[in-house]
Design a protein around this motif. Structure first.
Motif, PDB file in Angstrom:
ATOM      1  N   THR A  50       0.864  -1.468   0.089  1.00  0.00           N
ATOM      2  CA  THR A  50       0.353   0.738   0.260  1.00  0.00           C
ATOM      3  C   THR A  50       1.033   1.055  -0.242  1.00  0.00           C
ATOM      4  O   THR A  50       1.941   1.260   0.379  1.00  0.00           O
ATOM      5  N   ILE A  51       0.312   2.193  -0.804  1.00  0.00           N
ATOM      6  CA  ILE A  51       1.473   3.494  -0.752  1.00  0.00           C
ATOM      7  C   ILE A  51       1.453   3.752   0.880  1.00  0.00           C
ATOM      8  O   ILE A  51       1.892   4.378   1.303  1.00  0.00           O
ATOM      9  N   GLY A  52       0.666   3.875   1.708  1.00  0.00           N
ATOM     10  CA  GLY A  52       0.414   3.502   3.439  1.00  0.00           C
ATOM     11  C   GLY A  52       1.808   2.931   4.005  1.00  0.00           C
ATOM     12  O   GLY A  52       2.806   4.296   4.317  1.00  0.00           O
ATOM     13  N   ARG A  53       2.199   1.906   3.464  1.00  0.00           N
ATOM     14  CA  ARG A  53       3.505   1.387   3.967  1.00  0.00           C
ATOM     15  C   ARG A  53       4.870   1.930   2.890  1.00  0.00           C
ATOM     16  O   ARG A  53       5.293   1.913   3.987  1.00  0.00           O
ATOM     17  N   GLU A  54       4.677   2.145   1.698  1.00  0.00           N
ATOM     18  CA  GLU A  54       5.607   3.110   1.606  1.00  0.00           C
ATOM     19  C   GLU A  54       6.173   4.105   2.385  1.00  0.00           C
ATOM     20  O   GLU A  54       7.159   4.677   2.584  1.00  0.00           O
ATOM     21  N   LEU A  55       4.847   5.501   2.583  1.00  0.00           N
ATOM     22  CA  LEU A  55       4.920   6.331   3.391  1.00  0.00           C
ATOM     23  C   LEU A  55       5.489   6.243   4.379  1.00  0.00           C
ATOM     24  O   LEU A  55       7.157   6.757   5.151  1.00  0.00           O
ATOM     25  N   GLU A  56       5.239   4.795   5.466  1.00  0.00           N
ATOM     26  CA  GLU A  56       5.839   4.755   6.479  1.00  0.00           C
ATOM     27  C   GLU A  56       7.527   3.998   6.371  1.00  0.00           C
ATOM     28  O   GLU A  56       8.246   4.076   7.457  1.00  0.00           O
ATOM     29  N   GLU A  57       7.555   3.764   5.106  1.00  0.00           N
ATOM     30  CA  GLU A  57       9.126   3.220   5.477  1.00  0.00           C
ATOM     31  C   GLU A  57      10.111   4.621   4.715  1.00  0.00           C
ATOM     32  O   GLU A  57      10.993   3.701   4.128  1.00  0.00           O
ATOM     33  N   GLY A  58       9.559   4.974   4.904  1.00  0.00           N
ATOM     34  CA  GLY A  58       9.812   6.910   4.423  1.00  0.00           C
ATOM     35  C   GLY A  58      10.392   6.502   2.780  1.00  0.00           C
ATOM     36  O   GLY A  58      11.594   7.305   2.576  1.00  0.00           O
ATOM     37  N   ALA A  59       9.606   6.823   1.982  1.00  0.00           N
ATOM     38  CA  ALA A  59       9.624   6.566   0.300  1.00  0.00           C
ATOM     39  C   ALA A  59       9.822   8.368   0.398  1.00  0.00           C
ATOM     40  O   ALA A  59       9.467   9.240   0.977  1.00  0.00           O
ATOM     41  N   GLU A  60      10.549   8.395  -0.235  1.00  0.00           N
ATOM     42  CA  GLU A  60      11.133   9.489  -1.240  1.00  0.00           C
ATOM     43  C   GLU A  60      10.089  10.493  -1.867  1.00  0.00           C
ATOM     44  O   GLU A  60      10.059  12.059  -2.339  1.00  0.00           O
ATOM     45  N   GLU A  61       9.307   9.815  -2.904  1.00  0.00           N
ATOM     46  CA  GLU A  61       8.338   9.827  -3.865  1.00  0.00           C
ATOM     47  C   GLU A  61       6.917   8.501  -3.652  1.00  0.00           C
ATOM     48  O   GLU A  61       7.576   7.905  -3.646  1.00  0.00           O
ATOM     49  N   ILE A  62       6.042   9.431  -4.013  1.00  0.00           N
ATOM     50  CA  ILE A  62       5.222   8.129  -4.436  1.00  0.00           C
ATOM     51  C   ILE A  62       4.099   8.803  -5.617  1.00  0.00           C
ATOM     52  O   ILE A  62       4.263   9.757  -5.975  1.00  0.00           O
ATOM     53  N   GLN A  63       3.222   7.720  -6.024  1.00  0.00           N
ATOM     54  CA  GLN A  63       2.789   7.938  -7.328  1.00  0.00           C
ATOM     55  C   GLN A  63       1.202   7.422  -7.549  1.00  0.00           C
ATOM     56  O   GLN A  63       1.359   6.321  -7.952  1.00  0.00           O
ATOM     57  N   PRO A  64       0.663   8.657  -6.561  1.00  0.00           N
ATOM     58  CA  PRO A  64      -1.143   7.901  -7.082  1.00  0.00           C
ATOM     59  C   PRO A  64      -1.336   7.991  -7.536  1.00  0.00           C
ATOM     60  O   PRO A  64      -2.320   7.177  -7.966  1.00  0.00           O
ATOM     61  N   PHE A  65      -0.733   8.895  -8.879  1.00  0.00           N
ATOM     62  CA  PHE A  65      -2.491   8.921 -10.386  1.00  0.00           C
ATOM     63  C   PHE A  65      -0.909   8.636 -11.239  1.00  0.00           C
ATOM     64  O   PHE A  65       0.435   8.387 -10.798  1.00  0.00           O
ATOM     65  N   LYS A  66      -0.641   9.572 -11.744  1.00  0.00           N
ATOM     66  CA  LYS A  66      -0.411  10.192 -13.108  1.00  0.00           C
ATOM     67  C   LYS A  66       0.937  10.277 -12.720  1.00  0.00           C
ATOM     68  O   LYS A  66       2.454   9.650 -12.830  1.00  0.00           O
ATOM     69  N   ASN A  67       0.923  12.196 -12.045  1.00  0.00           N
ATOM     70  CA  ASN A  67       2.326  12.027 -12.067  1.00  0.00           C
ATOM     71  C   ASN A  67       3.130  11.137 -10.316  1.00  0.00           C
ATOM     72  O   ASN A  67       2.181  11.793  -9.104  1.00  0.00           O
ATOM     73  N   LYS A  68       4.106  11.493 -10.548  1.00  0.00           N
ATOM     74  CA  LYS A  68       4.941  11.921  -9.219  1.00  0.00           C
ATOM     75  C   LYS A  68       5.029  12.155  -8.428  1.00  0.00           C
ATOM     76  O   LYS A  68       4.812  14.288  -8.404  1.00  0.00           O
ATOM     77  N   ILE A  69       4.974  12.401  -6.747  1.00  0.00           N
ATOM     78  CA  ILE A  69       4.755  13.389  -6.025  1.00  0.00           C
ATOM     79  C   ILE A  69       5.988  13.667  -4.879  1.00  0.00           C
ATOM     80  O   ILE A  69       6.302  12.369  -4.174  1.00  0.00           O
ATOM     81  N   PRO A  70       7.094  14.489  -4.380  1.00  0.00           N
ATOM     82  CA  PRO A  70       7.954  13.887  -3.883  1.00  0.00           C
ATOM     83  C   PRO A  70       7.532  14.005  -2.527  1.00  0.00           C
ATOM     84  O   PRO A  70       6.575  15.108  -2.320  1.00  0.00           O
ATOM     85  N   ILE A  71       8.001  13.930  -2.041  1.00  0.00           N
ATOM     86  CA  ILE A  71       7.322  13.760  -0.599  1.00  0.00           C
ATOM     87  C   ILE A  71       8.735  14.708   0.372  1.00  0.00           C
ATOM     88  O   ILE A  71       9.858  14.063   1.106  1.00  0.00           O
ATOM     89  N   ASN A  72       8.746  15.943   0.572  1.00  0.00           N
ATOM     90  CA  ASN A  72       9.176  16.921   1.078  1.00  0.00           C
ATOM     91  C   ASN A  72       8.837  16.505   2.918  1.00  0.00           C
ATOM     92  O   ASN A  72       9.282  17.434   3.589  1.00  0.00           O
ATOM     93  N   GLY A  73       7.030  16.446   2.890  1.00  0.00           N
ATOM     94  CA  GLY A  73       6.314  17.142   4.477  1.00  0.00           C
ATOM     95  C   GLY A  73       6.995  15.683   5.386  1.00  0.00           C
ATOM     96  O   GLY A  73       7.307  14.403   4.618  1.00  0.00           O
ATOM     97  N   LYS A  74       6.855  15.919   6.655  1.00  0.00           N
ATOM     98  CA  LYS A  74       7.170  14.541   7.756  1.00  0.00           C
ATOM     99  C   LYS A  74       6.439  13.955   7.831  1.00  0.00           C
ATOM    100  O   LYS A  74       4.893  14.310   7.220  1.00  0.00           O
ATOM    101  N   VAL A  75       6.632  12.707   7.404  1.00  0.00           N
ATOM    102  CA  VAL A  75       5.697  11.199   8.073  1.00  0.00           C
ATOM    103  C   VAL A  75       5.647  10.658   9.212  1.00  0.00           C
ATOM    104  O   VAL A  75       6.732   9.909   9.414  1.00  0.00           O
TER     105      VAL A  75
END
Ligand SMILES: [Zn+2]
Ligand SMILES: [Zn+2]
Length: 421
Positions: free
Chosen positions: A333-358
């Protein structure tokens, strides 16, 4: 002889389903769907006299619309919440249609807690409070004189929404117990500590002018979080900022408000004193959310896999904003990616860089290991126990704990096991 057939929920969390077979009839306890694979239990619906549902989570009631059962018993709030669960599933997976939902709903008969119902001369049952989500029940049944307690998902602690699970049963011959947090490693911090952590994290972000995104499960978790946020804001311990909501938690919260008699009496008192404990529900929209002002967004889905939460993830490009995970995040799940510190995610077409804290602060509707141990000590001692609804390690660990604590034979069935009792 009474036979128990295990169709699912064995060394897994998902598709809970136990068939209870006697000379006179067959019933099912729960009929859930596996949230990660979509698998459902294989049962012969024409030969089942009735299905008894413990509560409205997908892993306990999600398979019902796939079948045509003659009769489905549940508590009143569970019926309303099941409708939301089925609708969510229909929107996400399209595995069944609206007519299947209507059909399943037409077989539902609702009961209150402690109201006895006979299915035939040899099978009768009652629902008891399970303390897990609104309307959740442990099922106490007598089949050919055998007394069986099927706990369903339980919480032996008092929560903001609910009183603790009932434990004052008459005799029990066979205990069928959940084991979500069944290992001695599953000891969780006190609820107050978790609440404090949540409020500190939110306060930090708001003070910096940021926004907080909180993915939640629609039923249970969402309402606990809303109660906490509103409580701290009312008492002046958290700066008041708008709380926006999105997804089916809006409907689920309306069901909670419709059944205040079934909730922690503190909630009813607040309502009678003119306070809305869940706060005013403000539906999120883009103008409100994507502006400059601090706010909190509470939305489904809890594992950030589908649901309106996805469109708010772009806020995480901004380092001022924060995402707070409030529950278990399954693999893939994207939740697990975020939990594991992903630097970017792709819920739709474009990638989103993760700069905010999770951050992750796990609020569970299940009792932890210590709570499960207290539970088995409080109920009358059964002759034998069966451990379900836990990953293999948790289920096996808890079986060992039951054996050590109660000195009774304990079974950890696998899918397809048939046990005579
Ligand atoms: Zn549950
Ligand atoms: Zn469950």
């Amino acid at each position: 002889m009474v036979l128990l057939k295990f169709h699912g929920g064995c060394q897994q969390i998902g598709m809970s389903c136990v068939e209870v077979e006697s000379q006179r009839g067959k019933i099912l306890l729960d009929c859930g769907l596996s949230p990660d694979t979509g698998e459902i239990p294989k049962v012969d619906d024409k030969n089942i006299d009735a299905v008894i549902i413990s509560h409205a989570h997908l892993d306990h009631c999600g398979a019902l619309p796939f079948y045509k059962f003659k009769k489905i018993y549940c508590t009143h709030p569970t019926a309303d919440l099941m409708f939301i669960t089925w609708r969510d599933t229909l929107n996400l997976k399209k595995a069944f249609g609206e007519e299947d939902i209507q059909n399943a709903m037409s077989s539902v008969e609702c009961l209150n807690y402690y109201e006895e119902r006979s299915i035939n001369d040899n099978i009768k049952f009652k629902f008891y409070n399970a303390g897990h989500i609104l309307g959740s029940a442990s099922i106490y049944l007598e089949v050919d004189g055998k007394k069986i307690l099927y706990t369903g998902d339980i919480n032996e602690n008092v929560s903001r929404t609910l009183l603790s699970a009932d434990t004052d049963f008459d005799e029990i011959d066979v205990l069928i117990v959940e084991s979500t947090y069944g290992s001695p490693l599953d000891v969780k911090p006190a609820r107050k500590t978790l609440e404090r952590q949540l409020i500190d994290e939110i306060a930090e972000t708001i003070e910096n002018g940021g926004k907080v995104i909180i993915p939640v499960f629609a039923i249970g978790r969402a309402q606990e979080i809303l109660l906490i946020l509103n409580n701290y804001m009312r008492s002046g311990n958290l700066t008041e900022v708008p709380i926006y909501t999105d997804g089916s938690l809006i409907h689920a919260t309306a069901v909670y408000m419709s059944y205040t008699n079934w909730l922690n009496p503190k909630i009813k008192n607040m309502v009678e004193n003119g306070i809305n404990p869940f706060g005013e529900i403000k539906k999120a929209d883009d103008n409100l959310v994507f502006n400059k002002d601090p706010c909190i967004i509470v939305s489904t889905s809890g594992m950030v896999q589908g649901g309106p939460i996805l469109k708010y993830l772009k806020l995480l490009k901004d380092p001022k904003n924060k995402l707070i995970l409030t529950g278990y995040q399954a693999e893939g799940t994207i939740g697990r990616e975020l939990e594991e510190g992903a630097e970017e995610i792709q819920p739709f077409k474009n990638k989103i860089p993760i700069n905010g804290k999770v951050v992750k602060i796990e609020f569970s509707a299940h009792g932890d290991y210590n709570s499960l141990v207290r539970y088995i000590k409080k109920i009358p001692k059964p002759e034998k126990a069966i451990v379900m609804h836990g990953e293999r390690y948790q289920a096996l660990s808890f079986a060992m704990t039951i054996w050590k604590t109660l000195k009774i034979p304990t079974f950890v069935p696998v899918k397809g096991t048939v046990l005579p009792i």
